[in-house]
Design a protein around this motif. Structure first.
Motif, mmCIF file in Angstrom:
data_model
loop_
_atom_site.group_PDB
_atom_site.id
_atom_site.type_symbol
_atom_site.label_atom_id
_atom_site.label_comp_id
_atom_site.label_asym_id
_atom_site.label_seq_id
_atom_site.Cartn_x
_atom_site.Cartn_y
_atom_site.Cartn_z
ATOM 1 N N HIS A 1 15.946 5.131 -9.575
ATOM 2 C CA HIS A 1 14.455 5.177 -8.526
ATOM 3 C C HIS A 1 14.175 5.454 -7.655
ATOM 4 N N GLY A 2 15.024 5.445 -6.189
ATOM 5 C CA GLY A 2 14.946 6.121 -5.112
ATOM 6 C C GLY A 2 13.985 7.898 -5.104
ATOM 7 N N ILE A 3 15.103 8.159 -6.157
ATOM 8 C CA ILE A 3 14.712 9.683 -6.409
ATOM 9 C C ILE A 3 13.345 9.415 -7.164
ATOM 10 N N ILE A 4 13.110 9.647 -7.827
ATOM 11 C CA ILE A 4 11.581 9.739 -8.779
ATOM 12 C C ILE A 4 10.655 9.511 -7.890
ATOM 13 N N GLY A 5 11.066 8.220 -6.801
ATOM 14 C CA GLY A 5 10.047 7.476 -6.021
ATOM 15 C C GLY A 5 9.161 8.759 -5.454
ATOM 16 N N LEU A 6 10.527 9.125 -4.890
ATOM 17 C CA LEU A 6 10.512 10.738 -4.172
ATOM 18 C C LEU A 6 9.414 11.753 -4.746
ATOM 19 N N MET A 7 9.389 11.638 -5.389
ATOM 20 C CA MET A 7 9.522 13.078 -6.210
ATOM 21 C C MET A 7 7.690 12.720 -7.103
ATOM 22 N N ASP A 8 7.341 11.859 -7.171
ATOM 23 C CA ASP A 8 6.445 11.035 -7.224
ATOM 24 C C ASP A 8 5.257 11.480 -7.565
ATOM 25 N N PRO A 9 4.452 12.664 -8.210
ATOM 26 C CA PRO A 9 3.744 12.645 -7.030
ATOM 27 C C PRO A 9 2.093 11.778 -7.807
ATOM 28 N N ALA A 10 1.844 10.740 -8.118
ATOM 29 C CA ALA A 10 1.229 9.814 -8.560
ATOM 30 C C ALA A 10 0.439 8.485 -8.259
ATOM 31 N N HIS A 11 1.296 8.285 -6.747
ATOM 32 C CA HIS A 11 1.629 7.209 -5.853
ATOM 33 C C HIS A 11 0.610 7.295 -4.968
ATOM 34 N N GLY A 12 0.400 8.875 -4.465
ATOM 35 C CA GLY A 12 0.135 9.250 -3.155
ATOM 36 C C GLY A 12 -1.059 8.421 -2.572
#
Ligand code: FES
Ligand SMILES: [Fe+2]
Length: 390
Positions: free
Chosen positions: A199-210
């Motif tokens: 979850h830490g990693i996919i949070g890091l690469m997630d483009p849609a939360h910005g």
């Protein structure tokens, strides 16, 4: 005598600023001892045989020993008088007391219980004080758990080889922060996330939360959301967002373009097990960052963010912005952990979550190739353009 409670507190790895949520973030708290043992035995989803940042260099000063935890392995860290950083398992092979309670003389760590001494750089036992003249025990055949350790970019990096395996003959070099001129500024930030590493990693690469998590006057608002198309390409053990001109609605990029008059390009890589690098270049000016998400325990990971730049930007100002960003991510992940403790079903959607899908596929394919000895299959066939709104 050191204060036992104080030491115990310093050793804990609970996320900072989370005391009010600690009860809900620790689902193991009420589990029976046998359940806990079973959970510890189950595969925690870690990737072994990689370098991980264990601690800041500043945590190890003089002959002081520091402790850290990586992939649920307790570590004791130190630096010899000759300046070589080392990492041992923080467990005495005699009767298990943490070696970090012992003394370090600049070469050897002496266990606080029966005084066995271990060479910091090899873990080899060099002395057992209780042995009498007729004892035949071969002291030098005894080793404390020991891991390769390298120090650079202000961190002690530790190579975590899988439990019960021998180190390979050659191990790759530890990751480094890229720099593109002799003179530059640099800084680092870290924060704990109460989540599993995935979850830490996919949070890091997630483009849609910005636009939702990182709403700030200086960055962007929810209204600025617009459709984007980004090209990605496979790279060994990871993927690259191909060099592109960054989001036109971000003020810092516009400023950079004004300063150099040259186009701004950004390249972002993700590489297993946990690393995102970003390079922003415009004329002679550059900014580079290295972000890692490191598994501490199966329910806790840590983001380390290292950045360097020759852009005329004071460190103090940069830190204010970077801290705001990191805090926004941390707060979101604390809230997410609250939901995740109920084991909900989750979704990954195209295209915004495609990088997360690649991460899971890369991880699975790497494990499969290690299991079979066959070459690792990359989940991407070639370059691909992803579309999302952010
Ligand atoms: S427990 Fe360390 S020397 Fe006995
Ligand atoms: Fe974020």
């Amino acid at each position: 005598m050191p204060d036992g409670r104080k030491l115990a507190k310093e050793r804990s790895h609970e996320p900072e600023k989370m005391s009010e949520t600690a009860n809900i973030l620790a689902p193991h708290g009420k589990a029976s001892e046998s359940t806990q043992k079973a959970e510890r035995g189950a595969d925690a989803g870690f990737l072994w045989d990689f370098w991980y940042p264990a601690a800041r260099s500043s945590a190890v000063q003089g002959r002081r020993l520091a402790t850290a935890m990586l992939l649920e392995v307790p570590l004791v860290l130190g630096r010899t008088d000759a300046g070589k950083a080392f990492a041992m398992r923080d467990t005495c092979p005699h009767r298990g007391i943490p070696l970090s309670y012992g003394r370090f003389d600049g070469t050897n760590v002496e266990c606080s219980y029966h005084g066995w001494k271990f060479d910091g750089c090899s873990g080899q036992c060099v002395e057992i004080p209780s042995l009498a003249s007729q004892d035949k025990l071969k002291v030098d055949r005894i080793f404390a758990g020991h891991y390769p350790c390298e120090e650079h970019d202000g961190y002690l990096w530790v190579y975590m080889n899988a439990p019960g395996t021998l180190l390979p003959e050659t191990i790759p070099a530890a990751p480094r922060l890229a720099a593109f001129s002799a003179k530059y500024k640099s800084t680092h930030l870290a924060c704990d996330l109460p989540s599993h590493i995935d979850h830490g990693i996919i949070g890091l690469m997630d483009p849609a939360h910005g636009p939702f998590v990182h709403q700030s006057w200086f960055w962007r608002s929810q209204k600025s959301i617009h459709e984007k198309a980004k090209q990605f390409e496979p790279i060994p053990c990871g993927f690259r967002m191909s060099p592109h001109s960054p989001s036109s609605n971000s003020a810092p990029y516009q400023l950079l373009k004004k300063m150099t008059g040259a186009p701004v390009t950004t390249t972002i890589d993700f590489v297993l097990p946990n690393m995102r690098t970003e390079e922003i270049r415009s004329g002679k000016l550059w900014f580079s960052s290295l972000t890692t998400v490191t598994p501490v325990r199966r329910d806790l990971c840590r983001i380390d963010f290292l950045a360097a730049w020759n852009v005329p930007l004071p460190i103090s100002i940069f830190r204010i912005f970077a801290k705001t960003f990191l805090r926004q991510d941390q707060e979101t992940m604390i809230q997410q952990a609250e939901g995740l403790q109920h084991n909900p079903r989750l979704m990954l959607i195209d295209d915004a979550d495609r990088p997360a899908k690649w991460y899971f596929a890369l991880k699975a394919n790497l494990l499969e190739s290690r299991r079979t000895g066959a070459a690792m299959v990359h989940p991407m066939d070639g370059p691909v353009t992803l579309h999302w709104r952010s």
